[in-house]
Design a protein around this motif. Structure first.
Motif, PDB file in Angstrom:
ATOM      1  N   SER A   1     -46.431 -27.454 -11.817  1.00 57.61           N
ATOM      2  CA  SER A   1     -47.866 -27.156 -11.823  1.00 57.61           C
ATOM      3  C   SER A   1     -48.447 -27.311 -10.413  1.00 57.61           C
ATOM      4  CB  SER A   1     -48.610 -28.067 -12.802  1.00 57.61           C
ATOM      5  OG  SER A   1     -48.748 -29.363 -12.262  1.00 57.61           O
ATOM      6  N   PHE A   2     -49.513 -26.615 -10.156  1.00 56.29           N
ATOM      7  CA  PHE A   2     -50.155 -26.659  -8.839  1.00 56.29           C
ATOM      8  C   PHE A   2     -50.608 -28.063  -8.466  1.00 56.29           C
ATOM      9  CE2 PHE A   2     -53.673 -26.271 -11.680  1.00 56.29           C
ATOM     10  CZ  PHE A   2     -54.760 -26.859 -11.051  1.00 56.29           C
ATOM     11  N   LEU A   3     -50.911 -28.896  -9.462  1.00 60.30           N
ATOM     12  CA  LEU A   3     -51.371 -30.255  -9.187  1.00 60.30           C
ATOM     13  C   LEU A   3     -50.302 -31.102  -8.501  1.00 60.30           C
ATOM     14  CD1 LEU A   3     -53.295 -31.072 -12.472  1.00 60.30           C
ATOM     15  CD2 LEU A   3     -54.268 -30.600 -10.214  1.00 60.30           C
ATOM     16  N   SER A   4     -49.049 -30.819  -8.784  1.00 60.42           N
ATOM     17  CA  SER A   4     -47.984 -31.623  -8.186  1.00 60.42           C
ATOM     18  C   SER A   4     -47.851 -31.387  -6.685  1.00 60.42           C
ATOM     19  CB  SER A   4     -46.646 -31.342  -8.871  1.00 60.42           C
ATOM     20  OG  SER A   4     -46.218 -30.032  -8.601  1.00 60.42           O
ATOM     21  N   GLN A   5     -48.440 -30.302  -6.186  1.00 60.80           N
ATOM     22  CA  GLN A   5     -48.365 -29.995  -4.761  1.00 60.80           C
ATOM     23  C   GLN A   5     -49.579 -30.510  -3.983  1.00 60.80           C
ATOM     24  OE1 GLN A   5     -47.682 -25.751  -4.784  1.00 60.80           O
ATOM     25  NE2 GLN A   5     -45.499 -26.056  -5.112  1.00 60.80           N
ATOM     26  N   ASP A   6     -50.466 -31.181  -4.670  1.00 54.53           N
ATOM     27  CA  ASP A   6     -51.694 -31.706  -4.066  1.00 54.53           C
ATOM     28  C   ASP A   6     -51.515 -33.182  -3.712  1.00 54.53           C
ATOM     29  OD1 ASP A   6     -54.236 -32.728  -3.512  1.00 54.53           O
ATOM     30  OD2 ASP A   6     -55.205 -31.588  -5.095  1.00 54.53           O
ATOM     31  N   PRO A   7     -51.619 -33.547  -2.430  1.00 54.30           N
ATOM     32  CA  PRO A   7     -51.452 -34.951  -2.035  1.00 54.30           C
ATOM     33  C   PRO A   7     -52.456 -35.901  -2.688  1.00 54.30           C
ATOM     34  CG  PRO A   7     -51.520 -33.536  -0.098  1.00 54.30           C
ATOM     35  CD  PRO A   7     -51.844 -32.687  -1.286  1.00 54.30           C
ATOM     36  N   GLN A   8     -53.602 -35.379  -3.115  1.00 53.25           N
ATOM     37  CA  GLN A   8     -54.615 -36.197  -3.789  1.00 53.25           C
ATOM     38  C   GLN A   8     -54.231 -36.498  -5.243  1.00 53.25           C
ATOM     39  OE1 GLN A   8     -57.865 -37.144  -2.518  1.00 53.25           O
ATOM     40  NE2 GLN A   8     -57.037 -36.613  -0.515  1.00 53.25           N
ATOM     41  N   GLU A   9     -53.352 -35.706  -5.807  1.00 53.63           N
ATOM     42  CA  GLU A   9     -52.996 -35.826  -7.222  1.00 53.63           C
ATOM     43  C   GLU A   9     -51.615 -36.431  -7.467  1.00 53.63           C
ATOM     44  OE1 GLU A   9     -54.907 -35.152  -9.822  1.00 53.63           O
ATOM     45  OE2 GLU A   9     -56.571 -34.300  -8.696  1.00 53.63           O
TER      46      GLU A   9
ATOM     47  N   LEU B   1     -45.594 -37.319  -5.356  1.00 47.29           N
ATOM     48  CA  LEU B   1     -44.386 -36.520  -5.104  1.00 47.29           C
ATOM     49  C   LEU B   1     -44.704 -35.152  -4.525  1.00 47.29           C
ATOM     50  CD1 LEU B   1     -42.477 -37.390  -8.403  1.00 47.29           C
ATOM     51  CD2 LEU B   1     -42.292 -38.489  -6.172  1.00 47.29           C
ATOM     52  N   TRP B   2     -45.876 -34.986  -3.954  1.00 46.68           N
ATOM     53  CA  TRP B   2     -46.313 -33.672  -3.484  1.00 46.68           C
ATOM     54  C   TRP B   2     -45.356 -33.065  -2.468  1.00 46.68           C
ATOM     55  CZ3 TRP B   2     -47.652 -32.692   1.594  1.00 46.68           C
ATOM     56  CH2 TRP B   2     -47.853 -33.806   2.408  1.00 46.68           C
ATOM     57  N   LYS B   3     -44.723 -33.881  -1.637  1.00 44.43           N
ATOM     58  CA  LYS B   3     -43.779 -33.333  -0.656  1.00 44.43           C
ATOM     59  C   LYS B   3     -42.561 -32.726  -1.342  1.00 44.43           C
ATOM     60  CE  LYS B   3     -45.005 -36.113   3.340  1.00 44.43           C
ATOM     61  NZ  LYS B   3     -44.541 -37.106   4.328  1.00 44.43           N
TER      62      LYS B   3
END
Length: 83
Positions: free
Chosen positions: A36-44, A47-49
């Motif tokens: 999901s797009f949320l996993s790529q958000d550092p605020q959310e 593991l965004w990296k």
């Protein structure tokens, strides 16, 4: 077909942040079809990296169907309805 060939063909998509984290921690990068797009958000997501290199979806089954994953992970509600 050999078991190793079947395992190589596995692709998994995740539809929400919680299942994204399981997928990112447990699967090989080559097995991840979409997160999901949320996993790529550092605020959310912490593991965004890890999520950055994968296709992002908007959390709906329709968003991942084109990737033809063998498995889709969800938390029980798809399209806003609990089944």
């Amino acid at each position: 077909m050999a078991a190793s060939a079947l395992l190589a063909a596995v692709s998994v998509a995740s539809l929400n942040l919680c299942t994204d984290e399981y997928l990112l921690l447990l699967a090989k990068p080559s097995e991840i079809a979409s997160v999901s797009f949320l996993s790529q958000d550092p605020q959310e997501s912490p593991l965004w990296k890890l999520a950055q290199g994968h296709h992002a979806n908007r959390g709906s089954l329709e968003d991942v169907l084109a990737k033809r994953p063998a498995v889709v992970l969800s938390m029980g509600a798809v399209g806003g309805r609990v089944r």
